[in-house]
Design a protein around this motif. Structure first.
Motif, PDB file in Angstrom:
ATOM      1  N   LEU A 126      -6.137  21.570 -11.012  1.00 25.65           N
ATOM      2  CA  LEU A 126      -4.813  20.948 -11.065  1.00 25.65           C
ATOM      3  C   LEU A 126      -4.955  19.425 -10.982  1.00 25.65           C
ATOM      4  O   LEU A 126      -5.850  18.909 -10.305  1.00 25.65           O
ATOM      5  CB  LEU A 126      -3.951  21.440  -9.898  1.00 25.65           C
ATOM      6  CG  LEU A 126      -3.654  22.946  -9.897  1.00 25.65           C
ATOM      7  CD1 LEU A 126      -2.896  23.321  -8.629  1.00 25.65           C
ATOM      8  CD2 LEU A 126      -2.858  23.351 -11.134  1.00 25.65           C
ATOM      9  N   THR A 127      -4.077  18.729 -11.671  1.00 29.70           N
ATOM     10  CA  THR A 127      -4.031  17.270 -11.597  1.00 29.70           C
ATOM     11  C   THR A 127      -3.214  16.861 -10.369  1.00 29.70           C
ATOM     12  O   THR A 127      -2.135  17.387 -10.134  1.00 29.70           O
ATOM     13  CB  THR A 127      -3.388  16.693 -12.879  1.00 29.70           C
ATOM     14  OG1 THR A 127      -4.206  17.060 -13.994  1.00 29.70           O
ATOM     15  CG2 THR A 127      -3.284  15.177 -12.815  1.00 29.70           C
ATOM     16  N   VAL A 128      -3.791  15.934  -9.596  1.00 32.35           N
ATOM     17  CA  VAL A 128      -3.214  15.546  -8.305  1.00 32.35           C
ATOM     18  C   VAL A 128      -2.520  14.185  -8.428  1.00 32.35           C
ATOM     19  O   VAL A 128      -3.127  13.224  -8.909  1.00 32.35           O
ATOM     20  CB  VAL A 128      -4.312  15.455  -7.228  1.00 32.35           C
ATOM     21  CG1 VAL A 128      -3.725  15.027  -5.881  1.00 32.35           C
ATOM     22  CG2 VAL A 128      -5.055  16.780  -7.115  1.00 32.35           C
ATOM     23  N   GLY A 129      -1.288  14.110  -7.992  1.00 32.56           N
ATOM     24  CA  GLY A 129      -0.585  12.825  -7.908  1.00 32.56           C
ATOM     25  C   GLY A 129      -0.700  12.271  -6.498  1.00 32.56           C
ATOM     26  O   GLY A 129      -0.368  12.959  -5.540  1.00 32.56           O
ATOM     27  N   VAL A 130      -1.186  11.049  -6.378  1.00 33.37           N
ATOM     28  CA  VAL A 130      -1.387  10.436  -5.062  1.00 33.37           C
ATOM     29  C   VAL A 130      -0.361   9.321  -4.873  1.00 33.37           C
ATOM     30  O   VAL A 130      -0.351   8.332  -5.615  1.00 33.37           O
ATOM     31  CB  VAL A 130      -2.817   9.870  -4.911  1.00 33.37           C
ATOM     32  CG1 VAL A 130      -3.012   9.257  -3.520  1.00 33.37           C
ATOM     33  CG2 VAL A 130      -3.849  10.958  -5.172  1.00 33.37           C
ATOM     34  N   MET A 131       0.516   9.503  -3.876  1.00 31.14           N
ATOM     35  CA  MET A 131       1.502   8.487  -3.525  1.00 31.14           C
ATOM     36  C   MET A 131       0.803   7.510  -2.579  1.00 31.14           C
ATOM     37  O   MET A 131       0.638   7.800  -1.391  1.00 31.14           O
ATOM     38  CB  MET A 131       2.720   9.151  -2.884  1.00 31.14           C
ATOM     39  CG  MET A 131       3.353  10.178  -3.840  1.00 31.14           C
ATOM     40  SD  MET A 131       4.754  11.085  -3.121  1.00 31.14           S
ATOM     41  CE  MET A 131       5.848   9.718  -2.753  1.00 31.14           C
ATOM     42  N   GLY A 132       0.364   6.396  -3.116  1.00 35.35           N
ATOM     43  CA  GLY A 132      -0.562   5.541  -2.377  1.00 35.35           C
ATOM     44  C   GLY A 132      -0.079   4.126  -2.141  1.00 35.35           C
ATOM     45  O   GLY A 132       1.050   3.765  -2.440  1.00 35.35           O
ATOM     46  N   GLY A 133      -0.983   3.362  -1.541  1.00 35.56           N
ATOM     47  CA  GLY A 133      -0.716   1.955  -1.257  1.00 35.56           C
ATOM     48  C   GLY A 133      -0.094   1.712   0.103  1.00 35.56           C
ATOM     49  O   GLY A 133       0.323   0.602   0.406  1.00 35.56           O
ATOM     50  N   LEU A 134      -0.083   2.762   0.947  1.00 31.27           N
ATOM     51  CA  LEU A 134       0.672   2.729   2.223  1.00 31.27           C
ATOM     52  C   LEU A 134      -0.266   2.848   3.426  1.00 31.27           C
ATOM     53  O   LEU A 134      -0.096   3.759   4.243  1.00 31.27           O
ATOM     54  CB  LEU A 134       1.704   3.887   2.234  1.00 31.27           C
ATOM     55  CG  LEU A 134       2.477   4.179   0.930  1.00 31.27           C
ATOM     56  CD1 LEU A 134       3.102   5.531   0.962  1.00 31.27           C
ATOM     57  CD2 LEU A 134       3.516   3.113   0.686  1.00 31.27           C
ATOM     58  N   GLY A 135      -1.260   1.979   3.603  1.00 30.23           N
ATOM     59  CA  GLY A 135      -1.668   0.841   2.806  1.00 30.23           C
ATOM     60  C   GLY A 135      -2.731   1.199   1.777  1.00 30.23           C
ATOM     61  O   GLY A 135      -3.240   2.312   1.711  1.00 30.23           O
ATOM     62  N   PRO A 136      -3.100   0.187   1.001  1.00 29.30           N
ATOM     63  CA  PRO A 136      -4.066   0.386  -0.086  1.00 29.30           C
ATOM     64  C   PRO A 136      -5.465   0.796   0.379  1.00 29.30           C
ATOM     65  O   PRO A 136      -6.111   1.619  -0.284  1.00 29.30           O
ATOM     66  CB  PRO A 136      -4.083  -0.968  -0.800  1.00 29.30           C
ATOM     67  CG  PRO A 136      -3.434  -1.946   0.119  1.00 29.30           C
ATOM     68  CD  PRO A 136      -2.534  -1.182   1.024  1.00 29.30           C
ATOM     69  N   GLU A 137      -5.929   0.260   1.509  1.00 30.16           N
ATOM     70  CA  GLU A 137      -7.278   0.647   1.965  1.00 30.16           C
ATOM     71  C   GLU A 137      -7.314   2.121   2.371  1.00 30.16           C
ATOM     72  O   GLU A 137      -8.324   2.798   2.182  1.00 30.16           O
ATOM     73  CB  GLU A 137      -7.721  -0.227   3.136  1.00 30.16           C
ATOM     74  CG  GLU A 137      -8.071  -1.624   2.709  1.00 30.16           C
ATOM     75  CD  GLU A 137      -8.736  -2.421   3.816  1.00 30.16           C
ATOM     76  OE1 GLU A 137      -8.017  -2.829   4.739  1.00 30.16           O
ATOM     77  OE2 GLU A 137      -9.953  -2.618   3.748  1.00 30.16           O
ATOM     78  N   ALA A 138      -6.219   2.604   2.936  1.00 28.40           N
ATOM     79  CA  ALA A 138      -6.144   4.021   3.296  1.00 28.40           C
ATOM     80  C   ALA A 138      -6.175   4.885   2.041  1.00 28.40           C
ATOM     81  O   ALA A 138      -6.759   5.979   2.035  1.00 28.40           O
ATOM     82  CB  ALA A 138      -4.881   4.294   4.109  1.00 28.40           C
ATOM     83  N   THR A 139      -5.578   4.400   0.960  1.00 28.47           N
ATOM     84  CA  THR A 139      -5.611   5.144  -0.305  1.00 28.47           C
ATOM     85  C   THR A 139      -7.033   5.229  -0.835  1.00 28.47           C
ATOM     86  O   THR A 139      -7.483   6.295  -1.287  1.00 28.47           O
ATOM     87  CB  THR A 139      -4.687   4.456  -1.333  1.00 28.47           C
ATOM     88  OG1 THR A 139      -3.352   4.482  -0.822  1.00 28.47           O
ATOM     89  CG2 THR A 139      -4.733   5.167  -2.674  1.00 28.47           C
ATOM     90  N   VAL A 140      -7.748   4.104  -0.778  1.00 29.15           N
ATOM     91  CA  VAL A 140      -9.144   4.090  -1.228  1.00 29.15           C
ATOM     92  C   VAL A 140      -9.983   5.033  -0.356  1.00 29.15           C
ATOM     93  O   VAL A 140     -10.824   5.785  -0.863  1.00 29.15           O
ATOM     94  CB  VAL A 140      -9.685   2.644  -1.203  1.00 29.15           C
ATOM     95  CG1 VAL A 140     -11.191   2.615  -1.332  1.00 29.15           C
ATOM     96  CG2 VAL A 140      -9.035   1.831  -2.325  1.00 29.15           C
ATOM     97  N   ASP A 141      -9.738   5.014   0.944  1.00 26.00           N
ATOM     98  CA  ASP A 141     -10.454   5.907   1.866  1.00 26.00           C
ATOM     99  C   ASP A 141     -10.173   7.368   1.508  1.00 26.00           C
ATOM    100  O   ASP A 141     -11.097   8.200   1.464  1.00 26.00           O
ATOM    101  CB  ASP A 141      -9.997   5.593   3.298  1.00 26.00           C
ATOM    102  CG  ASP A 141     -10.750   6.375   4.358  1.00 26.00           C
ATOM    103  OD1 ASP A 141     -11.989   6.497   4.249  1.00 26.00           O
ATOM    104  OD2 ASP A 141     -10.107   6.857   5.308  1.00 26.00           O
ATOM    105  N   PHE A 142      -8.914   7.680   1.212  1.00 28.88           N
ATOM    106  CA  PHE A 142      -8.552   9.046   0.815  1.00 28.88           C
ATOM    107  C   PHE A 142      -9.285   9.443  -0.463  1.00 28.88           C
ATOM    108  O   PHE A 142      -9.884  10.527  -0.544  1.00 28.88           O
ATOM    109  CB  PHE A 142      -7.035   9.149   0.622  1.00 28.88           C
ATOM    110  CG  PHE A 142      -6.604  10.449   0.017  1.00 28.88           C
ATOM    111  CD1 PHE A 142      -6.569  11.614   0.773  1.00 28.88           C
ATOM    112  CD2 PHE A 142      -6.228  10.524  -1.317  1.00 28.88           C
ATOM    113  CE1 PHE A 142      -6.180  12.826   0.225  1.00 28.88           C
ATOM    114  CE2 PHE A 142      -5.826  11.734  -1.887  1.00 28.88           C
ATOM    115  CZ  PHE A 142      -5.811  12.880  -1.109  1.00 28.88           C
ATOM    116  N   MET A 143      -9.260   8.580  -1.468  1.00 29.04           N
ATOM    117  CA  MET A 143      -9.924   8.904  -2.742  1.00 29.04           C
ATOM    118  C   MET A 143     -11.418   9.121  -2.531  1.00 29.04           C
ATOM    119  O   MET A 143     -12.008  10.060  -3.085  1.00 29.04           O
ATOM    120  CB  MET A 143      -9.700   7.780  -3.756  1.00 29.04           C
ATOM    121  CG  MET A 143      -8.248   7.640  -4.218  1.00 29.04           C
ATOM    122  SD  MET A 143      -8.001   6.160  -5.260  1.00 29.04           S
ATOM    123  CE  MET A 143      -8.880   6.658  -6.764  1.00 29.04           C
TER     124      MET A 143
END
Lengths: 240, 240
Positions: free
Chosen positions: A5-22
């Motif tokens: 499945l293609t995953v949509g990531v609601m990110g930038g909250l903050g941006p470093e946390a999004t990078v960490d998640f990815m």
């Protein structure tokens, strides 16, 4: 099994946390080549209004932006949505109302992970002020018959200073030490396990840094994302 | 000055390189809070067909997928496009034809950076087989009156083994040492500066690891992205 499945990531909250998640999604994916990895569509939008101020009633609501983000990700092809920010889950009603595809909650997944730890009853919460004020973990833990151990007001004030320091780009030893000190105070207050219930916390604190286990909500959400997207776990129903 | 431009990132080629690019954009942005960071819309799609096989004529072209990705990012609100993968720039014609917004080339930005180094004439290239076969750097360096120093066929074979090892998730000291050894062979061949002209290279090799400067194409693209999106530098014309 079918395709991923293609995953949509609601990110930038903050941006470093999004990078960490990815990075955690990638590390948790068993992949021998690029094509084995998940397709993530990431809206890394740090311009979304501050969640803590909105919950405190002293800033505009991020809900319209979050709902629009969910819709845009769905239109772009996302088949499930995740949001690596705990506090923003105060607006999960608006997000789930906006998108037809399932939204996987970091709070629900983290509490489910805590229920798998048989020895943990008293759960120490490192969460932001808005997350606490909206009782996101407190409510979910109560429903699971688990007991929250929370920061007092002075400790919560120190946590928020650290949070904004991390968001301003500082992740040095002094910041990590101060965050660890707050976790140790929760342990002194009876916590048997600590939840990094704010996605900035694992940027400075790791499991093994404390005398009790640390459950990293970012890592829990990443593992759940891989399990759902690889169809190893059935998706929660949409519009939950 | 006006508000920041929204950046569309054509990613997943591979996914770790995309995360590295995002981390470098964040680190290079002068931000005191979330809202000061750039809005990035990232299509991290590792399912795009292998670029090196396509250029070698032994696999399907990724061009239709890349063109569709560019269009989707534009529709989602991107005002400029970047792609943290050097080899995929062999398909830049198709990408620029698909999107009306400007596409900032990692090759052009990296060669512009090399021209700012007055002492560097002979440029050692750590690039993938497809990038070399398409003469992406060789052509751009020639036009800038700079001289490429390239891997020989045996060295290029070792590079590709390392590339696929990194893409499979290995970034340990043995991999880093082997990559550094290839750079040292380019230096022995006369290179005055080394270009990490493949976005997997900076995952294991950093400036300071070599007896000559290392120019990291990912970092160059990240710096250019911040400069364009913050409107400190005028954008290249669209449909270039």
């Amino acid at each position: 099994m079918g395709r991923d499945l293609t995953v949509g990531v609601m990110g930038g909250l903050g941006p470093e946390a999004t990078v960490d998640f990815m990075a955690k999604v990638i590390a948790l994916t068993d992949a021998a080549r690029d094509q084995d990895h998940l397709h993530l569509i990431v809206d890394c939008n740090p311009k979304v209004p501050n969640r803590n101020l909105a919950i405190a009633g002293s800033g505009p609501s991020p809900a319209p932006e979050l709902a629009a983000m969910a819709r845009r990700l769905e239109q772009a092809g996302a088949e499930l949505l995740v949001m690596p920010c705990n506090t923003a889950h105060a607006f999960v009603g608006e997000i789930r109302a906006a998108a037809a595809v399932p939204f996987v909650s970091i709070i629900e997944e983290t509490v489910a992970e805590l229920r798998r730890l048989p020895e943990a009853r008293r759960i120490g919460l490192l969460t932001a002020g808005g997350c606490r004020q909206a009782r996101l973990y407190e409510g979910a833990l109560g429903a699971a018959d688990l007991q929250p151990v929370t920061l007092d007001d002075a400790q919560q004030g120190r946590f928020m200073e650290l949070l904004y320091t991390i968001k301003a780009g500082r992740r040095d030893a002094a910041v990590a030490d101060a965050m660890r000190a707050l976790a140790v105070e929760l342990i002194a207050g009876g916590a048997e396990v600590i939840v990094a219930g704010c996605t900035e916390v694992p940027l400075v604190l790791r499991d093994g840094d404390l005398p009790r286990p640390l459950i990293d909500s970012t890592a829990v959400l990443a593992a759940a994302t891989v399990a759902y997207a690889k169809r190893r776990r059935p998706l929660p129903p949409p519009r939950g």
